[in-house]
Design a protein around this motif. Sequence first.
Motif, PDB file in Angstrom:
ATOM      1  N   GLY A 144       4.803   1.833  -3.048  1.00  0.00           N
ATOM      2  CA  GLY A 144       4.026   1.149  -2.276  1.00  0.00           C
ATOM      3  C   GLY A 144       4.735  -0.233  -1.978  1.00  0.00           C
ATOM      4  N   LEU A 145       5.324  -1.096  -3.022  1.00  0.00           N
ATOM      5  CA  LEU A 145       5.806  -2.219  -2.701  1.00  0.00           C
ATOM      6  C   LEU A 145       7.294  -2.149  -2.012  1.00  0.00           C
ATOM      7  CD1 LEU A 145       5.395  -3.693  -6.491  1.00  0.00           C
ATOM      8  CD2 LEU A 145       4.187  -4.378  -4.236  1.00  0.00           C
ATOM      9  N   MET A 146       7.581  -0.655  -1.850  1.00  0.00           N
ATOM     10  CA  MET A 146       9.111  -0.833  -1.121  1.00  0.00           C
ATOM     11  C   MET A 146       8.840  -0.512   0.274  1.00  0.00           C
ATOM     12  SD  MET A 146      10.812   1.807  -4.084  1.00  0.00           S
ATOM     13  CE  MET A 146      12.014   2.159  -2.888  1.00  0.00           C
ATOM     14  N   THR A 147       7.547  -0.494   0.736  1.00  0.00           N
ATOM     15  CA  THR A 147       7.333  -0.117   2.143  1.00  0.00           C
ATOM     16  C   THR A 147       6.822  -1.346   2.734  1.00  0.00           C
ATOM     17  OG1 THR A 147       5.012   0.495   1.656  1.00  0.00           O
ATOM     18  CG2 THR A 147       6.611   2.282   1.531  1.00  0.00           C
ATOM     19  N   SER A 148       7.030  -1.141   4.229  1.00  0.00           N
ATOM     20  CA  SER A 148       6.541  -2.239   5.170  1.00  0.00           C
ATOM     21  C   SER A 148       6.173  -1.855   6.181  1.00  0.00           C
ATOM     22  CB  SER A 148       7.467  -3.447   5.092  1.00  0.00           C
ATOM     23  OG  SER A 148       8.608  -2.961   5.665  1.00  0.00           O
ATOM     24  N   GLU A 149       5.799  -2.406   7.242  1.00  0.00           N
ATOM     25  CA  GLU A 149       5.494  -2.213   8.532  1.00  0.00           C
ATOM     26  C   GLU A 149       6.821  -1.658   9.063  1.00  0.00           C
ATOM     27  OE1 GLU A 149       3.153  -4.315  11.227  1.00  0.00           O
ATOM     28  OE2 GLU A 149       1.593  -4.859   9.702  1.00  0.00           O
ATOM     29  N   GLU A 150       7.980  -2.398   8.989  1.00  0.00           N
ATOM     30  CA  GLU A 150       9.365  -2.012   9.508  1.00  0.00           C
ATOM     31  C   GLU A 150       9.863  -0.879   8.837  1.00  0.00           C
ATOM     32  OE1 GLU A 150       8.861  -5.246   8.186  1.00  0.00           O
ATOM     33  OE2 GLU A 150       8.100  -5.799   9.875  1.00  0.00           O
ATOM     34  N   THR A 151       9.471  -0.549   7.494  1.00  0.00           N
ATOM     35  CA  THR A 151      10.074   0.506   6.885  1.00  0.00           C
ATOM     36  C   THR A 151       9.185   1.247   6.144  1.00  0.00           C
ATOM     37  OG1 THR A 151      10.721  -0.781   4.888  1.00  0.00           O
ATOM     38  CG2 THR A 151      12.484  -0.611   6.471  1.00  0.00           C
ATOM     39  N   PRO A 152       8.184   2.157   6.854  1.00  0.00           N
ATOM     40  CA  PRO A 152       7.162   2.820   6.127  1.00  0.00           C
ATOM     41  C   PRO A 152       7.459   3.817   5.246  1.00  0.00           C
ATOM     42  CG  PRO A 152       7.396   3.606   8.255  1.00  0.00           C
ATOM     43  CD  PRO A 152       8.192   2.435   8.390  1.00  0.00           C
ATOM     44  N   GLU A 153       8.953   4.473   5.302  1.00  0.00           N
ATOM     45  CA  GLU A 153       9.655   5.241   4.411  1.00  0.00           C
ATOM     46  C   GLU A 153      10.891   4.391   3.671  1.00  0.00           C
ATOM     47  OE1 GLU A 153       9.002   8.458   3.507  1.00  0.00           O
ATOM     48  OE2 GLU A 153       7.087   8.385   4.844  1.00  0.00           O
ATOM     49  N   PRO A 154      10.764   4.274   2.551  1.00  0.00           N
ATOM     50  CA  PRO A 154      11.837   3.687   1.912  1.00  0.00           C
ATOM     51  C   PRO A 154      13.154   4.359   2.042  1.00  0.00           C
ATOM     52  CG  PRO A 154      10.007   3.750   0.296  1.00  0.00           C
ATOM     53  CD  PRO A 154       9.693   4.357   1.307  1.00  0.00           C
ATOM     54  N   PRO A 155      14.264   3.717   2.559  1.00  0.00           N
ATOM     55  CA  PRO A 155      15.681   4.435   2.605  1.00  0.00           C
ATOM     56  C   PRO A 155      16.016   4.869   1.089  1.00  0.00           C
ATOM     57  CG  PRO A 155      15.932   2.289   2.854  1.00  0.00           C
ATOM     58  CD  PRO A 155      14.556   2.572   2.908  1.00  0.00           C
ATOM     59  N   MET A 189       0.943  -1.142  -0.063  1.00  0.00           N
ATOM     60  CA  MET A 189      -0.104  -0.022   0.114  1.00  0.00           C
ATOM     61  C   MET A 189       0.831   1.279   0.126  1.00  0.00           C
ATOM     62  SD  MET A 189      -2.732   1.204   2.616  1.00  0.00           S
ATOM     63  CE  MET A 189      -4.248   0.636   1.758  1.00  0.00           C
ATOM     64  N   VAL A 190       0.470   2.379  -0.810  1.00  0.00           N
ATOM     65  CA  VAL A 190       1.240   3.601  -0.835  1.00  0.00           C
ATOM     66  C   VAL A 190       1.152   4.421   0.285  1.00  0.00           C
ATOM     67  CG1 VAL A 190       1.506   5.478  -1.973  1.00  0.00           C
ATOM     68  CG2 VAL A 190       1.108   3.581  -3.462  1.00  0.00           C
ATOM     69  N   LYS A 191       2.288   4.853   0.949  1.00  0.00           N
ATOM     70  CA  LYS A 191       1.882   5.596   2.097  1.00  0.00           C
ATOM     71  C   LYS A 191       1.188   6.813   1.813  1.00  0.00           C
ATOM     72  CE  LYS A 191       6.766   7.222   1.861  1.00  0.00           C
ATOM     73  NZ  LYS A 191       6.585   7.817   0.803  1.00  0.00           N
ATOM     74  N   ARG A 192       0.666   7.333   2.817  1.00  0.00           N
ATOM     75  CA  ARG A 192      -0.234   8.593   2.331  1.00  0.00           C
ATOM     76  C   ARG A 192       0.571   9.756   2.022  1.00  0.00           C
ATOM     77  NH1 ARG A 192      -4.765   9.416   6.750  1.00  0.00           N
ATOM     78  NH2 ARG A 192      -3.632  11.097   7.525  1.00  0.00           N
ATOM     79  N   GLY A 193       1.831  10.168   2.107  1.00  0.00           N
ATOM     80  CA  GLY A 193       2.749  11.187   1.787  1.00  0.00           C
ATOM     81  C   GLY A 193       3.164  11.027   0.395  1.00  0.00           C
ATOM     82  N   SER A 194       2.693  10.170  -0.386  1.00  0.00           N
ATOM     83  CA  SER A 194       3.168  10.108  -1.888  1.00  0.00           C
ATOM     84  C   SER A 194       2.135  11.001  -2.597  1.00  0.00           C
ATOM     85  CB  SER A 194       3.202   8.571  -2.487  1.00  0.00           C
ATOM     86  OG  SER A 194       4.008   7.791  -1.701  1.00  0.00           O
ATOM     87  N   SER A 195       2.742  11.707  -3.741  1.00  0.00           N
ATOM     88  CA  SER A 195       2.071  12.740  -4.283  1.00  0.00           C
ATOM     89  C   SER A 195       2.758  12.542  -5.504  1.00  0.00           C
ATOM     90  CB  SER A 195       1.929  14.085  -3.625  1.00  0.00           C
ATOM     91  OG  SER A 195       1.666  14.846  -4.589  1.00  0.00           O
ATOM     92  N   ILE A 196       1.753  12.916  -6.996  1.00  0.00           N
ATOM     93  CA  ILE A 196       2.284  12.849  -8.283  1.00  0.00           C
ATOM     94  C   ILE A 196       2.356  14.373  -8.710  1.00  0.00           C
ATOM     95  CG2 ILE A 196       2.036  10.528  -8.813  1.00  0.00           C
ATOM     96  CD1 ILE A 196      -0.621  11.811 -10.164  1.00  0.00           C
TER      97      ILE A 196
END
Length: 135
Positions: free
Chosen positions: A47-58, A1-8
């Motif tokens: 969204g695929l780059m995120t997880s519960e451990e890493t909600p913000e991809p490095p 799931m895409v985090k809420r801060g993503s914006s195009i």
Amino acid sequence: MVKRGSSIGFFGIFGRSEDMRRLDEALRDAGLHPAQVPEGVKLAAVGLMTSEETPEPPPAAYPSVGELMAFCALGGELFAHENGEVRLAAVTRRMETALEAGEGRDAEIVLLMLHAKLIHPALVDRYDIRAESEG
């Protein structure tokens, strides 16, 4: 799931989010112009780059995702032309490993590119890539 801060962005008024800019840069660095990938596909990839451990991809996570997406879209020959044989060999190993495992982030990226009809036909034929529905 895409985090809420993503914006195009919105009609050039509001800027793109940092994660979308990083993915665009990673795609460019791998030889694929970001305009060749629909925004929805890029949002899904982030969204695929995120997880519960890493909600913000490095920041270090974006180049490998961009590279695999570029390989899928460009195919082996054009990818090698843009990136060289060493990088082609590395991403080819990743593709083979992902397809063999059938799970994990790389496999999800390949599946995303397949469903988006962005995977090069030569790769579909070479690896016999297809989505199987359950049921």
